[in-house]
Design a protein around this motif. Structure first.
Motif, PDB file in Angstrom:
ATOM      1  N   GLY A 231       0.792  -1.229   0.000  1.00 59.34           N
ATOM      2  CA  GLY A 231       0.000   0.000   0.000  1.00 59.34           C
ATOM      3  C   GLY A 231       0.818   1.269   0.000  1.00 59.34           C
ATOM      4  N   GLN A 232       2.135   1.157  -0.174  1.00 59.37           N
ATOM      5  CA  GLN A 232       2.999   2.329  -0.168  1.00 59.37           C
ATOM      6  C   GLN A 232       3.508   2.634  -1.574  1.00 59.37           C
ATOM      7  N   ALA A 233       3.646   3.943  -1.846  1.00 60.84           N
ATOM      8  CA  ALA A 233       4.302   4.390  -3.074  1.00 60.84           C
ATOM      9  C   ALA A 233       5.695   4.888  -2.696  1.00 60.84           C
ATOM     10  N   ARG A 234       6.666   4.585  -3.525  1.00 65.48           N
ATOM     11  CA  ARG A 234       8.049   4.983  -3.249  1.00 65.48           C
ATOM     12  C   ARG A 234       8.596   5.735  -4.449  1.00 65.48           C
ATOM     13  N   ILE A 235       9.434   6.725  -4.191  1.00 64.24           N
ATOM     14  CA  ILE A 235      10.038   7.523  -5.253  1.00 64.24           C
ATOM     15  C   ILE A 235      11.557   7.343  -5.188  1.00 64.24           C
ATOM     16  N   TRP A 236      12.156   6.969  -6.316  1.00 55.42           N
ATOM     17  CA  TRP A 236      13.583   6.652  -6.413  1.00 55.42           C
ATOM     18  C   TRP A 236      14.275   7.575  -7.411  1.00 55.42           C
ATOM     19  N   THR A 237      15.580   7.782  -7.212  1.00 53.12           N
ATOM     20  CA  THR A 237      16.395   8.487  -8.190  1.00 53.12           C
ATOM     21  C   THR A 237      16.938   7.476  -9.197  1.00 53.12           C
ATOM     22  N   THR A 238      17.538   7.971 -10.275  1.00 58.29           N
ATOM     23  CA  THR A 238      18.043   7.070 -11.307  1.00 58.29           C
ATOM     24  C   THR A 238      19.260   6.261 -10.847  1.00 58.29           C
ATOM     25  N   ASN A 239      19.878   6.661  -9.742  1.00 57.97           N
ATOM     26  CA  ASN A 239      21.006   5.879  -9.225  1.00 57.97           C
ATOM     27  C   ASN A 239      20.576   4.889  -8.143  1.00 57.97           C
ATOM     28  N   GLY A 240      19.266   4.723  -7.965  1.00 55.76           N
ATOM     29  CA  GLY A 240      18.774   3.721  -7.030  1.00 55.76           C
ATOM     30  C   GLY A 240      18.536   4.195  -5.613  1.00 55.76           C
ATOM     31  N   GLU A 241      18.623   5.493  -5.368  1.00 53.15           N
ATOM     32  CA  GLU A 241      18.410   6.026  -4.019  1.00 53.15           C
ATOM     33  C   GLU A 241      16.919   6.199  -3.739  1.00 53.15           C
ATOM     34  N   LEU A 242      16.464   5.710  -2.577  1.00 52.48           N
ATOM     35  CA  LEU A 242      15.073   5.880  -2.170  1.00 52.48           C
ATOM     36  C   LEU A 242      14.910   7.284  -1.595  1.00 52.48           C
ATOM     37  N   ARG A 243      14.111   8.124  -2.267  1.00 58.31           N
ATOM     38  CA  ARG A 243      13.960   9.506  -1.847  1.00 58.31           C
ATOM     39  C   ARG A 243      12.753   9.710  -0.940  1.00 58.31           C
ATOM     40  N   THR A 244      11.598   9.097  -1.276  1.00 60.54           N
ATOM     41  CA  THR A 244      10.361   9.350  -0.528  1.00 60.54           C
ATOM     42  C   THR A 244       9.515   8.084  -0.449  1.00 60.54           C
ATOM     43  N   THR A 245       8.840   7.905   0.690  1.00 59.94           N
ATOM     44  CA  THR A 245       7.846   6.846   0.852  1.00 59.94           C
ATOM     45  C   THR A 245       6.518   7.494   1.213  1.00 59.94           C
ATOM     46  N   LEU A 246       5.476   7.196   0.431  1.00 63.57           N
ATOM     47  CA  LEU A 246       4.157   7.807   0.613  1.00 63.57           C
ATOM     48  C   LEU A 246       3.179   6.762   1.135  1.00 63.57           C
ATOM     49  N   SER A 247       2.606   7.012   2.325  1.00 63.36           N
ATOM     50  CA  SER A 247       1.741   6.028   2.980  1.00 63.36           C
ATOM     51  C   SER A 247       0.397   6.640   3.348  1.00 63.36           C
ATOM     52  N   LYS A 248      -0.672   6.062   2.819  1.00 61.23           N
ATOM     53  CA  LYS A 248      -2.035   6.386   3.243  1.00 61.23           C
ATOM     54  C   LYS A 248      -3.027   5.318   2.821  1.00 61.23           C
ATOM     55  N   HIS A 249      -2.769   4.658   1.693  1.00 63.03           N
ATOM     56  CA  HIS A 249      -3.679   3.623   1.225  1.00 63.03           C
ATOM     57  C   HIS A 249      -3.782   2.486   2.240  1.00 63.03           C
ATOM     58  N   LYS A 250      -4.941   1.847   2.261  1.00 61.94           N
ATOM     59  CA  LYS A 250      -5.185   0.724   3.173  1.00 61.94           C
ATOM     60  C   LYS A 250      -5.223  -0.604   2.428  1.00 61.94           C
ATOM     61  N   GLY A 251      -4.698  -0.607   1.242  1.00 66.50           N
ATOM     62  CA  GLY A 251      -4.646  -1.825   0.447  1.00 66.50           C
ATOM     63  C   GLY A 251      -3.574  -1.699  -0.617  1.00 66.50           C
ATOM     64  N   PRO A 252      -3.285  -2.780  -1.334  1.00 66.56           N
ATOM     65  CA  PRO A 252      -2.252  -2.765  -2.373  1.00 66.56           C
ATOM     66  C   PRO A 252      -2.504  -1.679  -3.413  1.00 66.56           C
ATOM     67  N   ILE A 253      -1.432  -1.071  -3.893  1.00 68.27           N
ATOM     68  CA  ILE A 253      -1.513  -0.079  -4.972  1.00 68.27           C
ATOM     69  C   ILE A 253      -1.380  -0.813  -6.300  1.00 68.27           C
ATOM     70  N   PHE A 254      -2.386  -0.659  -7.160  1.00 65.36           N
ATOM     71  CA  PHE A 254      -2.388  -1.344  -8.447  1.00 65.36           C
ATOM     72  C   PHE A 254      -1.856  -0.474  -9.577  1.00 65.36           C
ATOM     73  N   SER A 255      -1.929   0.858  -9.430  1.00 67.36           N
ATOM     74  CA  SER A 255      -1.507   1.731 -10.516  1.00 67.36           C
ATOM     75  C   SER A 255      -1.071   3.077  -9.963  1.00 67.36           C
ATOM     76  N   LEU A 256      -0.104   3.698 -10.610  1.00 66.43           N
ATOM     77  CA  LEU A 256       0.291   5.074 -10.271  1.00 66.43           C
ATOM     78  C   LEU A 256       0.814   5.776 -11.501  1.00 66.43           C
ATOM     79  N   LYS A 257       0.630   7.092 -11.542  1.00 62.88           N
ATOM     80  CA  LYS A 257       1.060   7.891 -12.685  1.00 62.88           C
ATOM     81  C   LYS A 257       1.461   9.293 -12.227  1.00 62.88           C
ATOM     82  N   TRP A 258       2.560   9.809 -12.788  1.00 68.67           N
ATOM     83  CA  TRP A 258       2.924  11.212 -12.626  1.00 68.67           C
ATOM     84  C   TRP A 258       2.075  12.052 -13.571  1.00 68.67           C
ATOM     85  N   ASN A 259       1.728  13.270 -13.170  1.00 69.51           N
ATOM     86  CA  ASN A 259       1.150  14.181 -14.151  1.00 69.51           C
ATOM     87  C   ASN A 259       2.280  14.766 -14.999  1.00 69.51           C
TER      88      ASN A 259
END
Length: 467
Positions: A231-259
């Motif tokens: 249920g978490q979304a994570r944002i990574w840099t191109t060198n593999g560094e974990l920058r941000t973890t976004l938590s609020k969903h109460k179930g698995p995330i099936f899809s995500l998109k940047w605007n």
């Protein structure tokens, strides 16, 4: 006395697995049990049907037990009777509908079933229209197989600015592959030196809650977002560094998109909601709660509006700041823009075409494509709420669709192990590729000369596309 068949029970279990977020288990059961070939109308099965039946069965069991000692046979018989009565009630129930829906109801008295038919769509492409299937096959010399994942590859996405290809898998990792320019040579790009592994769990890599189900690059190609079973979304840099973890969903995330602007990230979850995240502030901006089933896919129309699809067979068009699924250009408030209902089974994926005002292809109309478990791909005019075309070429559920950058072609991937490339101008399949497993996702690179497809057999394929 009414009874429950194995097909009906398999379908109920399949729906339960889907609704609970067990996508891969549902995929396996659906494939082995041939769920897509059954004649059950999914529109008549409400969410949580299996749990409801079990609860009713237990209530009957408890009631019977208070009267006398009963065997499990009585429980099973009562359970089956309850199911049969429920199905009969659904068929006979006078459901609320408007006059158009009533006109579209067709009762098949010969077999006792009821189905709903809408306007007659134009089939712009079927496999029967192809004069030579062999001429459409992508040769093996134009295919590169990327190996390394230890579980099914669920998602893939090309970087919009370079030759990087990201993939997400059930092995709890995402990977960033460097793909050389030019035409591929089979097996040429699968060495470990060309891949960066993004681990979503420390230690063991087989924790099911950390399956990477979806991923997407921002417009600049500098950040990669991943969605997971936890249920978490994570944002990574191109060198593999974990920058941000976004938590609020109460179930698995099936899809995500940047605007397109890159300031918002949109996620869709098994918890039936979609969330818009403010990436810079690292917090959620708005949560949309209107689907009655898991939100399977989301896609931005522009920087502030987007579409969502769900197991409830519905597609909604929404806008940031609005509390309901509305469309302000029509001048209407407090109502849906359009309810797109032509699919007969769950809608698994949706994509906006890269056409229309504000795009690189402004002279072509904006189209929304939807892929469904009914084995079809449908193209919609969202402005009019009208079905344009139905693409009938797959034999099994279609899990993914993707428009080429110029908007002239559409790629589709299916459980039938095939990927088709459709010419929207000519109205036919122009390229096809058959792999060794069901296809979860397909995507184009920014030049439009390569297509990536991820398979249930743990592999990722890069296909050269040229006409």
């Amino acid at each position: 006395m009414a009874s429950i068949t194995s097909v009906e029970l398999n379908y109920l279990v399949f729906r339960y697995l889907q609704e609970s977020g067990f996508t891969h288990s549902a995929f396996t059961l659906g494939y082995e049990a041939g769920i897509n070939k059954c004649t059950i109308d999914g529109n008549l099965i409400p969410p949580g049907a299996l749990i409801t039946f079990v609860q009713k069965g237990l209530q009957y069991l408890e009631m019977e037990a208070n009267l006398s000692n009963v065997s499990m046979l009585v429980f099973i018989t009562t359970f089956a009777t309850t199911f049969g009565v429920w199905v009969e009630e659904l068929a006979d129930r006078d459901m609320p509908m408007d006059q158009e829906d009533r006109d579209n109801i067709v009762k098949h008295e010969e077999n006792g079933t009821t189905s709903v038919v809408g306007p007659e769509p134009m089939d712009i492409a079927t496999t029967s229209t192809i004069t030579s299937q062999e001429s459409c096959e992508i040769p093996n010399s134009d295919v590169t197989i990327l190996e390394g994942h230890t579980s099914e590859v669920c998602a893939c996405a090309w970087s919009p600015t370079g030759s990087l290809l990201a993939s997400g898998s059930g092995d709890s990792t995402a990977r960033i592959w460097t793909i050389a320019d030019g035409h591929s040579k089979s097996g040429g790009q699968n060495s470990p030196s060309n891949v960066l592994v993004l681990k979503h769990v420390k230690g063991r890599t087989n924790e099911k809650s950390k399956d990477v189900t979806t991923l997407d690059w921002n417009g600049e190609g500098t950040l990669l977002a991943t969605g997971s079973y936890d249920g978490q979304a994570r944002i990574w840099t191109t060198n593999g560094e974990l920058r941000t973890t976004l938590s609020k969903h109460k179930g698995p995330i099936f899809s995500l998109k940047w605007n397109k602007k890159g300031d918002y990230l949109l996620t869709g979850s098994c918890d039936k909601t979609a969330i818009v995240w403010d990436v810079k502030a690292e917090e959620w901006k708005q949560q949309f709660e209107f689907h009655t089933g898991p939100t399977l896919d989301v896609d931005w129309r522009n920087n502030v509006s987007f579409a969502t699809s769900s197991t409830d067979n519905m597609i909604y068009v929404c806008k940031i700041g609005e509390t309901r699924a509305i469309k302000t250009f029509a001048g209407h408030q407090d109502k849906y823009v359009h309810d797109l209902r032509e699919h007969t089974k769950e809608i698994y994926a949706i994509r906006w075409s890269p056409t229309g005002p504000g795009t690189n292809n402004p002279n072509h109309p904006l189209i929304l494509a939807s892929a469904s478990f009914d084995s079809t791909v449908k193209l919609w005019d969202v402005e009019l709420g009208k079905l344009l075309y139905s693409l009938n070429g797959h034999r099994d559920p279609v899990y993914s669709v993707a428009f080429s950058p110029n908007g002239e072609y559409l790629a589709s991937g299916s459980l039938d192990k095939s990927m088709h490339v459709w010419s929207l101008k000519e109205g036919k399949i122009v390229k096809t590729y058959t792999g060794n497993g069901g296809i979860f996702e397909v995507c184009w690179n920014k030049e439009g000369d390569k297509i990536a497809a991820c398979f249930a057999n743990n592999t990722l394929c890069v296909l050269d596309f040229r006409m």
